[in-house]
Scaffold this motif. Structure first.
Motif, short mmCIF file in Angstrom:
data_model
loop_
_atom_site.label_atom_id
_atom_site.label_comp_id
_atom_site.label_asym_id
_atom_site.label_seq_id
_atom_site.Cartn_x
_atom_site.Cartn_y
_atom_site.Cartn_z
N ILE A 98 39.75 51.99 -50.69
CA ILE A 98 40.06 52.63 -49.39
C ILE A 98 41.32 53.48 -49.49
N ILE A 99 42.36 52.91 -50.07
CA ILE A 99 43.62 53.65 -50.21
C ILE A 99 43.40 54.90 -51.06
N GLY A 100 42.63 54.77 -52.15
CA GLY A 100 42.36 55.91 -53.02
C GLY A 100 41.65 57.03 -52.28
N TYR A 160 44.06 63.17 -47.87
CA TYR A 160 45.33 63.79 -47.50
C TYR A 160 46.00 64.53 -48.66
N ASN A 161 45.37 64.51 -49.83
CA ASN A 161 45.88 65.19 -51.01
C ASN A 161 47.31 64.77 -51.33
N MET A 162 47.51 63.46 -51.48
CA MET A 162 48.84 62.96 -51.82
C MET A 162 48.72 61.80 -52.81
N GLU A 163 49.79 61.50 -53.48
CA GLU A 163 49.80 60.44 -54.48
C GLU A 163 49.73 59.07 -53.81
N GLU A 164 49.16 58.13 -54.54
CA GLU A 164 48.98 56.79 -53.99
C GLU A 164 50.30 56.10 -53.72
N ASN A 165 51.32 56.36 -54.56
CA ASN A 165 52.61 55.70 -54.36
C ASN A 165 53.28 56.15 -53.06
N ILE A 166 52.90 57.35 -52.55
CA ILE A 166 53.46 57.83 -51.28
C ILE A 166 52.85 57.04 -50.12
N ILE A 167 51.51 56.86 -50.16
CA ILE A 167 50.84 56.09 -49.11
C ILE A 167 51.35 54.65 -49.09
N ARG A 168 51.50 54.07 -50.26
CA ARG A 168 51.93 52.67 -50.34
C ARG A 168 53.43 52.51 -50.12
N GLY A 169 54.18 53.60 -50.24
CA GLY A 169 55.64 53.53 -50.22
C GLY A 169 56.26 53.62 -48.84
N GLN A 170 57.52 54.11 -48.80
CA GLN A 170 58.31 54.08 -47.58
C GLN A 170 58.53 55.45 -46.95
N GLN A 171 57.97 56.52 -47.53
CA GLN A 171 58.23 57.86 -47.01
C GLN A 171 57.75 57.99 -45.57
N ARG A 172 58.51 58.75 -44.76
CA ARG A 172 58.23 58.86 -43.33
C ARG A 172 57.73 60.23 -42.91
N VAL A 173 57.34 61.10 -43.88
CA VAL A 173 56.78 62.39 -43.50
C VAL A 173 55.47 62.15 -42.76
N GLY A 195 48.48 58.71 -42.85
CA GLY A 195 47.58 58.23 -43.89
C GLY A 195 47.74 56.74 -44.12
N ARG A 196 48.99 56.27 -44.10
CA ARG A 196 49.27 54.85 -44.31
C ARG A 196 48.67 54.02 -43.16
N GLN A 197 48.86 54.50 -41.92
CA GLN A 197 48.33 53.77 -40.77
C GLN A 197 46.80 53.73 -40.79
N HIS A 245 51.11 46.90 -35.55
CA HIS A 245 51.48 48.10 -34.79
C HIS A 245 50.72 49.32 -35.30
N SER A 246 50.59 49.45 -36.61
CA SER A 246 49.88 50.59 -37.19
C SER A 246 48.42 50.59 -36.78
N ILE A 247 47.78 49.44 -36.83
CA ILE A 247 46.37 49.33 -36.46
C ILE A 247 46.18 49.67 -34.98
N GLU A 248 47.08 49.15 -34.15
CA GLU A 248 46.98 49.41 -32.71
C GLU A 248 47.15 50.89 -32.41
N LYS A 249 48.05 51.55 -33.14
CA LYS A 249 48.29 52.97 -32.90
C LYS A 249 47.04 53.79 -33.25
N VAL A 250 46.39 53.45 -34.36
CA VAL A 250 45.17 54.15 -34.75
C VAL A 250 44.07 53.92 -33.72
N GLU A 251 43.93 52.68 -33.25
CA GLU A 251 42.89 52.37 -32.25
C GLU A 251 43.11 53.18 -30.97
N LYS A 252 44.35 53.31 -30.53
CA LYS A 252 44.64 54.09 -29.32
C LYS A 252 44.32 55.56 -29.51
N GLN A 253 44.66 56.11 -30.69
CA GLN A 253 44.40 57.52 -30.95
C GLN A 253 42.91 57.81 -31.05
N ILE A 254 42.14 56.85 -31.58
CA ILE A 254 40.68 57.02 -31.64
C ILE A 254 40.12 57.21 -30.24
#
Length: 436
Positions: free
Chosen positions: A346-348, A354-367, A373-375, A406-415
């Motif tokens: 799923i992460i892959g 999103y055309n980004m590296e896996e370590n970015i999704i799994r990491g702490q970046q806030r862009v 993508g992480r959420q 919180h991440s899951i709830e945010k995605v559900e609301k946006q859906i």
């Protein structure tokens, strides 16, 4: 009923052309399931006769594939439908939960479901005396609905006059909307608030729907205060129903929460042997063991595999060898879509989207893209795997339970609020399923 019929039509697309389906099935309306007979209404007598002569076997096969049980199909014309809907007809027809196929005696008990079984049996023997409400939770296909039917079966056996109300969470919503709009709210409330036993399957569907939750809250209170038994099932515990009203969450936790997990090897073996015996077939231990090793996700898959093997036996005689079993297993898994994708898969896929590296999704970046993508990845892992919130957090740098929730709830609301975003989630889900 509409959801089941939609699933049947999707299965028929592999056998019939789109033109055939749209031409002949456009006036076919699903109306009820009674005693393993699926009833349709068709006002067009010509189409009714044509479907009966050519397509009933296709519909039966699709229903068996969905439920792992043989169904009859009956198409009613307008006169037959009027008689079918009459009170006299309803009294003569037993509902599904009264079937002898779904009792405590036919439920295979193991370590993964022992608590849920014991609690369900206690509730059936002494309604509202011990665990009220009883909430049984776990993934699809693990026997939750079987236990609901078993409770109803035993209570009806002990008290033939007991008023039993059974409803799926999404049907509760649809009935509420339909009857309130029609100005028949009192009829809706009487249906559930005057019951001696209320059984709600997949109660998680009421979460996030304010008016429905309010109605269910008052229904719950009325029954509870009247000393009536309430039994619920869901795919997760109340603490993980992120959109559930706090008033309902508290009440769901008043009684007993009992989980059902995927069966262990010994329980799977017992289920296989039991199902085969019920179908009049004796499986060698080597074949039963092979199935138990390969089919691990849920009971429905095990039963579906046995049904498929029985079909092979009818076609091939007694020569059901390991190769035939392998074909049956492959067929069941590919048709059910229940091969569980891994978090890595799923992460892959989200990373590629999103055309980004896996370590970015799994990491702490806030862009922005990384956060979204992480959420989304967290949401999809929760919906498509058996991982808990804690386990999901470990996939993303040991994030805590609250952050994942919180991440899951945010995605559900946006859906719900953004149709374009909902389409993205749908596309991702479809593509991940197709890669499994």
């Amino acid at each position: 009923m509409a959801d089941i019929w939609t699933t049947v039509l999707q299965k028929l697309q592999s056998e019939l052309s789109e033109t055939t389906i749209s031409t002949w099935f456009d006036e076919l309306e699903p109306v009820d399931i009674r005693e393993f007979t699926f009833y349709f209404r068709c006002p067009n007598d010509f189409k009714k006769g044509y479907i009966e002569s050519l397509f009933l076997d296709n519909i039966r096969a699709a229903l068996q594939d969905i439920f792992s049980h043989e169904f009859e199909v009956k198409i009613l014309d307008e006169e037959e439908y009027a008689a079918f809907e009459s009170p006299e007809s309803a009294k003569k027809t037993r509902s599904l939960f009264e079937s002898d196929d779904f009792t405590f005696e036919t439920f295979v008990v193991g370590p993964s479901n022992k608590l849920a079984y014991a609690a369900a049996r206690s509730v059936a023997e002494r309604p509202a005396a011990n665990y009220n409400p009883l909430l049984i939770y776990g993934d699809s296909g693990l026997g939750k609905t079987h236990l609901l039917y078993a409770i109803a079966h035993l209570i009806r056996k002990n008290n033939a006059k007991a008023k039993i109300a059974y409803v799926k969470g999404d049907d509760f919503i649809n009935q509420f909307i339909e009857l309130i709009r029609a100005g028949r709210g009192s009829e809706f409330r009487a249906r559930y608030r005057e019951a001696d036993l209320l059984l709600v399957d997949d109660v998680q569907f009421v979460a996030g729907k304010e008016q429905v939750q309010n109605e269910f809250f008052h229904t719950f209170n009325t029954l509870y205060e009247s000393g009536k038994q309430i039994v619920l099932t869901s795919d997760r515990p109340p603490s993980e129903m992120t959109l559930l009203d706090d008033r309902l969450r508290t009440r769901f936790e008043w009684g007993l929460l009992a989980d059902v997990a995927p069966p262990d090897f010994e329980t799977r073996m017992a289920i296989i042997k039991n199902k085969a015996a019920m179908l009049g077939m004796e499986l060698p231990d080597s074949i039963a063991g092979f199935i138990a090793e390969k089919v691990t996700a849920n009971v429905r898959q095990l039963e579906g595999t046995i049904n498929k093997i029985l079909a092979y036996k009818d076609l091939l005689g007694n020569n059901v060898d390991e190769e035939a079993v392998k074909r049956a297993i492959r067929d069941i898994l590919s048709k059910s879509g229940e091969i569980i994708p891994t978090p890595e898969m799923i992460i892959g896929y989200v990373c590629r989207f999103y055309n980004m590296e896996e370590n970015i999704i799994r990491g702490q970046q806030r862009v922005k893209d990384a956060v979204q993508g992480r959420q989304i990845a967290m949401y999809l892992i929760r919906r498509m795997t058996n991982l808990s919130l804690v386990d999901i957090g470990r996939e993303f740098g040991n994030r805590d339970h609250a952050t994942v929730k919180h991440s899951i709830e945010k995605v559900e609301k946006q859906i719900r609020s953004d149709p374009a975003f909902a389409e993205i989630i749908k596309e991702l889900t479809t593509n991940i399923n197709s890669k499994k």
